[in-house]
Design an enzyme around this catalytic site. Structure first.
Site, PDB file in Angstrom:
ATOM      1  CE  LYS A   1     -18.971  -7.629 -28.974  1.00 15.35           C
ATOM      2  NZ  LYS A   1     -17.989  -6.828 -28.238  1.00 15.35           N
TER       3      LYS A   1
ATOM      4  CD  GLN B   1     -14.764  -5.436 -29.087  1.00 14.58           C
ATOM      5  OE1 GLN B   1     -15.979  -5.324 -29.223  1.00 14.58           O
ATOM      6  NE2 GLN B   1     -14.218  -6.441 -28.424  1.00 14.58           N
TER       7      GLN B   1
ATOM      8  CG  ASP C   1     -19.712  -3.420 -23.391  1.00 15.36           C
ATOM      9  OD1 ASP C   1     -19.953  -4.607 -23.661  1.00 15.36           O
ATOM     10  OD2 ASP C   1     -18.973  -2.688 -24.081  1.00 15.36           O
TER      11      ASP C   1
HETATM   12  N1  GUN Z   1     -13.460  -6.820 -25.392  1.00 15.75           N
HETATM   13  C1  GUN Z   1     -13.552  -8.088 -24.942  1.00 15.75           C
HETATM   14  N2  GUN Z   1     -14.775  -8.321 -24.415  1.00 15.75           N
HETATM   15  C2  GUN Z   1     -15.469  -7.174 -24.531  1.00 15.75           C
HETATM   16  C3  GUN Z   1     -16.780  -6.789 -24.181  1.00 15.75           C
HETATM   17  O1  GUN Z   1     -17.581  -7.554 -23.626  1.00 15.75           O
HETATM   18  N3  GUN Z   1     -17.125  -5.504 -24.461  1.00 15.75           N
HETATM   19  C4  GUN Z   1     -16.265  -4.629 -25.054  1.00 15.75           C
HETATM   20  N4  GUN Z   1     -16.699  -3.396 -25.274  1.00 15.75           N
HETATM   21  N5  GUN Z   1     -15.030  -4.955 -25.395  1.00 15.75           N
HETATM   22  C5  GUN Z   1     -14.635  -6.220 -25.135  1.00 15.75           C
END
Ligand code: GUN
Length: 282
Positions: free
Chosen positions: A49, A93, A116
């Protein structure tokens, strides 16, 4: 023979658009990525990311907390980020280590920075179709379908999986696009009887070879959201790709299908949030 839905290539064109928009608008979008503990998969996701952001001119700041930092400390970090005008997106995350309430943590994020789209406010807004952000994975699926001119309107879309992050919002987004939607899950008897009715089949369970050729209507569009490892440790989705590919009209590969689209959508959401912040101040 089916057409491969090339998420990697489409994501690159979306990233180009984001990069150009950041350059031309002079917006200075900022994303805060919060990681707690040492989950190796989370570390890989967070690094990806940050790299994506750098490629598109989006500032990213990482906040790494040890697993024993505690919920109070994490909530304090989120509160600080909520109040920083130069931070437009906050991503914590998941999963969080034991001892943290994911719901409590997600609800602490200011909804207007929740890139998100996991906050209850944003979940609710998706239900009524009046949203600021869409969750990245199902939004990525929609963008991929759109890119290939696949219109869900009037189609029977079957979503396998009912997670809050993918299955449920995916179903809602397809419904908003005038599809007839069926959601299946682990307690659906005779899954194949339902999936065989799908014009568009979205698999989002996390089970290797869940969807085999006999479960797919000839000519269906097959989207594989899952990211699993097979018995040899190789990345794969829920769909038996070699078996299903000759039956489908379009199909996503794993990797290189939905994954890169998910990452691209995070950039779009962060840019959208920076734009909205300007609009609010104007
Ligand atoms: N862990 C796995 N997929 C995601 C996601 O799309 N966002 C976040 N914040 N954590 C994750």
């Amino acid at each position: 023979m089916s057409i491969i839905l090339d998420g990697k290539a489409v994501a690159e064109t979306i990233k180009d658009t984001v990069r150009k928009e950041v350059e031309t608008t002079g917006l200075n979008p900022g994303l805060a990525v919060v990681i707690v503990g040492e989950n190796p998969a989370s570390r890989i996701y967070v690094n990806s990311k940050k790299k994506d952001c750098a490629e598109c001119g989006i500032r990213s700041e990482e906040f790494a907390l040890t697993a024993d930092a505690g919920e109070e400390k994490l909530l304090a970090v989120i509160n600080e980020l909520n109040n920083r005008p130069d931070i437009h997106g906050i991503l914590v995350q998941l999963p969080l280590p034991k001892g943290y309430s994911e719901q409590k943590v997600i609800q602490a994020i200011a909804p207007e920075k929740d890139v998100d789209a996991f906050h209850l406010m944003n979940v609710g807004r998706i239900m009524v179709g009046d949203y600021a952000f869409l969750p990245c994975t199902p939004a990525g699926v929609m963008a991929l379908l759109d890119h290939y001119g696949i219109d869900p309107q009037g189609k029977h879309c079957v979503v396998v999986g009912r997670s809050d992050i993918v299955g449920k919002p995916q179903a809602m987004m397809l419904l908003h696009r005038h599809a007839t939607v069926t959601i299946c899950h682990s307690r659906t008897p005779d899954l194949g009887a339902i999936t065989r009715q799908a014009d568009i089949l979205v698999a989002a369970v996390g089970k290797v070879n869940l969807i085999t050729a006999d479960m797919v209507k000839p000519g269906a569009v097959v989207v594989d959201v899952a990211m699993n490892r097979d018995e040899n440790g190789k990345l794969c989705g829920d769909v038996d790709f070699p078996g299903v590919e000759p039956v489908a009209s379009y199909i996503t590969p794993v990797p290189g299908g939905v994954g890169p689209m998910t990452r691209a959508m995070l950039l779009c959401n962060t840019l959208a949030s920076a734009k909205a912040a300007i609009d609010l101040r104007a």
